[in-house]
Each structure stands twice: as C-alpha cells, then as structure tokens.
Design a protein around this motif. Sequence first.
Motif, PDB file in Angstrom:
ATOM      1  N   TRP A 235      47.290  33.548  46.159  1.00  0.00           N
ATOM      2  CA  TRP A 235      48.278  33.463  45.083  1.00  0.00           C
ATOM      3  C   TRP A 235      49.491  34.338  45.381  1.00  0.00           C
ATOM      4  CZ3 TRP A 235      49.455  37.069  40.932  1.00  0.00           C
ATOM      5  CH2 TRP A 235      50.298  36.511  39.968  1.00  0.00           C
ATOM      6  N   ILE A 236      49.243  35.565  45.863  1.00  0.00           N
ATOM      7  CA  ILE A 236      50.357  36.458  46.232  1.00  0.00           C
ATOM      8  C   ILE A 236      51.147  35.871  47.400  1.00  0.00           C
ATOM      9  CG2 ILE A 236      50.907  38.740  47.151  1.00  0.00           C
ATOM     10  CD1 ILE A 236      48.473  39.797  45.601  1.00  0.00           C
ATOM     11  N   LEU A 237      50.438  35.305  48.368  1.00  0.00           N
ATOM     12  CA  LEU A 237      51.119  34.698  49.519  1.00  0.00           C
ATOM     13  C   LEU A 237      51.976  33.511  49.106  1.00  0.00           C
ATOM     14  CD1 LEU A 237      51.356  34.949  52.601  1.00  0.00           C
ATOM     15  CD2 LEU A 237      49.458  33.347  52.803  1.00  0.00           C
ATOM     16  N   SER A 238      51.504  32.734  48.141  1.00  0.00           N
ATOM     17  CA  SER A 238      52.303  31.601  47.660  1.00  0.00           C
ATOM     18  C   SER A 238      53.569  32.070  46.949  1.00  0.00           C
ATOM     19  CB  SER A 238      51.460  30.740  46.726  1.00  0.00           C
ATOM     20  OG  SER A 238      51.124  31.448  45.546  1.00  0.00           O
ATOM     21  N   ILE A 239      53.465  33.175  46.222  1.00  0.00           N
ATOM     22  CA  ILE A 239      54.658  33.714  45.547  1.00  0.00           C
ATOM     23  C   ILE A 239      55.664  34.219  46.575  1.00  0.00           C
ATOM     24  CG2 ILE A 239      55.474  35.545  44.021  1.00  0.00           C
ATOM     25  CD1 ILE A 239      52.865  35.314  42.497  1.00  0.00           C
ATOM     26  N   VAL A 240      55.172  34.954  47.584  1.00  0.00           N
ATOM     27  CA  VAL A 240      56.072  35.450  48.634  1.00  0.00           C
ATOM     28  C   VAL A 240      56.684  34.285  49.407  1.00  0.00           C
ATOM     29  CG1 VAL A 240      56.185  36.826  50.748  1.00  0.00           C
ATOM     30  CG2 VAL A 240      54.834  37.637  48.814  1.00  0.00           C
ATOM     31  N   GLY A 241      55.892  33.213  49.636  1.00  0.00           N
ATOM     32  CA  GLY A 241      56.416  32.055  50.347  1.00  0.00           C
ATOM     33  C   GLY A 241      57.488  31.313  49.587  1.00  0.00           C
ATOM     34  N   SER A 242      57.466  31.422  48.255  1.00  0.00           N
ATOM     35  CA  SER A 242      58.531  30.785  47.466  1.00  0.00           C
ATOM     36  C   SER A 242      59.835  31.565  47.539  1.00  0.00           C
ATOM     37  CB  SER A 242      58.087  30.657  46.011  1.00  0.00           C
ATOM     38  OG  SER A 242      57.887  31.941  45.428  1.00  0.00           O
ATOM     39  N   TRP A 243      59.761  32.834  47.905  1.00  0.00           N
ATOM     40  CA  TRP A 243      60.964  33.641  48.026  1.00  0.00           C
ATOM     41  C   TRP A 243      61.667  33.457  49.369  1.00  0.00           C
ATOM     42  CZ3 TRP A 243      58.272  38.724  46.071  1.00  0.00           C
ATOM     43  CH2 TRP A 243      58.015  38.592  44.690  1.00  0.00           C
ATOM     44  N   CYS A 244      60.902  33.203  50.437  1.00  0.00           N
ATOM     45  CA  CYS A 244      61.480  33.105  51.777  1.00  0.00           C
ATOM     46  C   CYS A 244      60.701  32.071  52.580  1.00  0.00           C
ATOM     47  CB  CYS A 244      61.463  34.459  52.483  1.00  0.00           C
ATOM     48  SG  CYS A 244      59.819  35.197  52.609  1.00  0.00           S
ATOM     49  N   ASN A 245      61.293  31.644  53.695  1.00  0.00           N
ATOM     50  CA  ASN A 245      60.631  30.645  54.532  1.00  0.00           C
ATOM     51  C   ASN A 245      59.641  31.320  55.483  1.00  0.00           C
ATOM     52  OD1 ASN A 245      62.281  31.888  56.366  1.00  0.00           O
ATOM     53  ND2 ASN A 245      63.688  30.174  56.610  1.00  0.00           N
ATOM     54  N   PHE A 246      59.010  30.490  56.320  1.00  0.00           N
ATOM     55  CA  PHE A 246      57.949  31.004  57.190  1.00  0.00           C
ATOM     56  C   PHE A 246      58.497  31.975  58.233  1.00  0.00           C
ATOM     57  CE2 PHE A 246      55.373  30.640  61.070  1.00  0.00           C
ATOM     58  CZ  PHE A 246      54.153  31.079  60.578  1.00  0.00           C
ATOM     59  N   LEU A 247      59.676  31.695  58.779  1.00  0.00           N
ATOM     60  CA  LEU A 247      60.239  32.563  59.807  1.00  0.00           C
ATOM     61  C   LEU A 247      60.540  33.952  59.256  1.00  0.00           C
ATOM     62  CD1 LEU A 247      61.294  32.907  62.685  1.00  0.00           C
ATOM     63  CD2 LEU A 247      63.506  32.060  61.907  1.00  0.00           C
ATOM     64  N   THR A 248      61.125  34.009  58.073  1.00  0.00           N
ATOM     65  CA  THR A 248      61.417  35.316  57.465  1.00  0.00           C
ATOM     66  C   THR A 248      60.132  36.060  57.134  1.00  0.00           C
ATOM     67  OG1 THR A 248      63.445  34.408  56.524  1.00  0.00           O
ATOM     68  CG2 THR A 248      62.628  36.455  55.582  1.00  0.00           C
ATOM     69  N   LEU A 249      59.130  35.344  56.644  1.00  0.00           N
ATOM     70  CA  LEU A 249      57.844  35.970  56.353  1.00  0.00           C
ATOM     71  C   LEU A 249      57.195  36.509  57.627  1.00  0.00           C
ATOM     72  CD1 LEU A 249      55.669  36.601  54.248  1.00  0.00           C
ATOM     73  CD2 LEU A 249      54.716  34.334  54.666  1.00  0.00           C
ATOM     74  N   PHE A 250      57.287  35.737  58.710  1.00  0.00           N
ATOM     75  CA  PHE A 250      56.733  36.195  59.980  1.00  0.00           C
ATOM     76  C   PHE A 250      57.485  37.425  60.486  1.00  0.00           C
ATOM     77  CE2 PHE A 250      56.671  36.114  64.639  1.00  0.00           C
ATOM     78  CZ  PHE A 250      55.309  36.131  64.877  1.00  0.00           C
TER      79      PHE A 250
ATOM     80  N   TRP B 280      65.336  36.291  64.799  1.00  0.00           N
ATOM     81  CA  TRP B 280      65.464  36.045  63.358  1.00  0.00           C
ATOM     82  C   TRP B 280      66.923  35.824  62.957  1.00  0.00           C
ATOM     83  CZ3 TRP B 280      67.677  39.051  59.360  1.00  0.00           C
ATOM     84  CH2 TRP B 280      67.410  38.575  58.066  1.00  0.00           C
ATOM     85  N   VAL B 281      67.836  36.600  63.544  1.00  0.00           N
ATOM     86  CA  VAL B 281      69.264  36.434  63.237  1.00  0.00           C
ATOM     87  C   VAL B 281      69.755  35.067  63.700  1.00  0.00           C
ATOM     88  CG1 VAL B 281      71.577  37.280  63.803  1.00  0.00           C
ATOM     89  CG2 VAL B 281      69.776  38.899  63.209  1.00  0.00           C
ATOM     90  N   LEU B 282      69.326  34.641  64.898  1.00  0.00           N
ATOM     91  CA  LEU B 282      69.770  33.340  65.415  1.00  0.00           C
ATOM     92  C   LEU B 282      69.297  32.185  64.541  1.00  0.00           C
ATOM     93  CD1 LEU B 282      69.278  33.762  69.272  1.00  0.00           C
ATOM     94  CD2 LEU B 282      71.443  33.409  68.071  1.00  0.00           C
ATOM     95  N   PHE B 283      68.037  32.209  64.158  1.00  0.00           N
ATOM     96  CA  PHE B 283      67.465  31.069  63.439  1.00  0.00           C
ATOM     97  C   PHE B 283      67.700  31.126  61.936  1.00  0.00           C
ATOM     98  CE2 PHE B 283      64.704  31.040  67.271  1.00  0.00           C
ATOM     99  CZ  PHE B 283      65.050  29.787  67.729  1.00  0.00           C
ATOM    100  N   GLU B 284      67.796  32.339  61.382  1.00  0.00           N
ATOM    101  CA  GLU B 284      67.885  32.460  59.929  1.00  0.00           C
ATOM    102  C   GLU B 284      69.325  32.621  59.462  1.00  0.00           C
ATOM    103  OE1 GLU B 284      66.428  32.353  56.114  1.00  0.00           O
ATOM    104  OE2 GLU B 284      65.432  31.955  58.012  1.00  0.00           O
TER     105      GLU B 284
END
Length: 265
Positions: A192-207, A102-106
């Motif tokens: 709907w909650i997942l879409s809100i969280v996805g607007s805050w961060c990208n897929f890698l951070t969410l994963f 995560w540190v390398l990519f983000e």
Amino acid sequence: MAEHVENSDSKGESLMEKIADKFHGDDSSSSSESDTETKKPVVKSEVEAEPEPETLKNKVWRLFGREKPVHKVFGGGKPADVFLWRNKKISGTVLGGATAIWVLFELLEYHLLTLICHILIITLAVLFLWSNATTFINKKPPHIPEVHLPEGPILQVASALRIEINRALDLLREIASGRELKKFLAVIAGLWILSIVGSWCNFLTLFYISFVLLHTIPVLYEKYEDKVDPLAEKAMHEIKKQYAVFDAKVLSKIPRGPLKDKKKD
C-alpha cells in the motif's frame, strides 16, 4: 653402670622421637601444600566462571537483530565497499553516473532507445574516421579491444536472482495460504505504501531514490550506530506493545483458517 645404660636408652628414645617428629612435620607440610594445590584450581575455575554473566549483560541490541558488522551484512566484497564509501572515488563515480542517467531520462526526457542509438552513432563515426585518417597521416590505427561478456559472473547473478525470486514466491504463497497473519499485514502495508509512492513518481525516479538511499543510509548508520540502536530498540518495544494491544482487541477475535488449525493440531 645401670644408670649409664638408662641414660643412653633415654637419649636414644629422645633421638628417635625427634626423628619421628621431623618426618611427621614434613608429611603435614607436604599434605598442606598438596591441599592448597588442589584447592587452587577450584578457586581459579570459580574466578573464570564469574565473567560469563558480565558478557551477557554487555551484549548490545542491534537493529534487525544483526550480529555481524554492516560491511559483512552487505557481503563484505566490492559492492559493500561501494555502498559504505570505502573508496570514495568509486562510490562518487557510481552515484554521479546514476544521477546523470536520471537527469537524461527524467529531466531532459531522453528515451533509452534514442540514447543508445546516438551513443553508438557517435562512437562508430569517430572510430571509422580515425581508422581511415591514420592511412593519410602514417600513424597506427586505433586499437579496438575485443569485448566479451564473462560467463561466470552472469551465471552467478542469474542464480542469485533466481534464488531471491523463488524465496519471494514462497513467501507470497505462504501468506496467501492464510498461515501467517503478521506477514500478511506487513506485506499489505508495504504494498500500500509502495503504491502511494508510485503515484507520486515514476519507476525511474523511484529507482533513483532507492539507489541514493542505499548509498547514504548504510554509511550514516555505520557511523552513528551506537546512537541509532538504542532509539531503534525503544521504537521496537513500543511497536511490539501496540501490536500486542491490537492483537488482543482485534486479531484474536478473527476466526482462523483451517490450515492454521491443522498446523497447531
């Protein structure tokens, strides 16, 4: 002489009466013992039948209605050991590796293809130079093991993934058919909650956040489940109560689809 005969007869009769009384006493004692023996199993069965309601009373409510331990819920194998920190070295290594990726990519904004190419360049260059240098210093060349992907585990993972994807598609089809209103509302709320969280961060951070939560929440729940379960039970009762009110005021007034009516008929 006649008196002597009468005395002997009376003695014989008294002797016979004593013998008869003795036999009757033995029969009565044996019958009383047999009665007590026949009564004992009934009392025992009644005593054994009493703890059943106590076991029902001692049944504890568990989160999500589970009846197995947390380790069994996660499969009971090596993945469960990693998630529940049975082996702290392996769990720490896995979590540290995920953090490094995560540190390398983000944070360092490294790209996946660039990272793979750089790793291969460094590895091949080191092995090539090492293999050629051994001819000058008279040492054995490095042993490069043969790496093959096993067929069995890959097929098992693919089969499990296929089953889960088909299950998710069946659930979406059932919801889209208008059969389950509860599932429809739950899925809509989750997306709907997942879409809100996805607007805050990208897929890698969410994963990465999901990966960290998977390595922390289960082990904390397993440690404090006796305190968490009563609170979760109260919360579930309150949610059901509020849903019943919402169902009576709103959902019951919504006209039902034809599939729902046919199913009830």
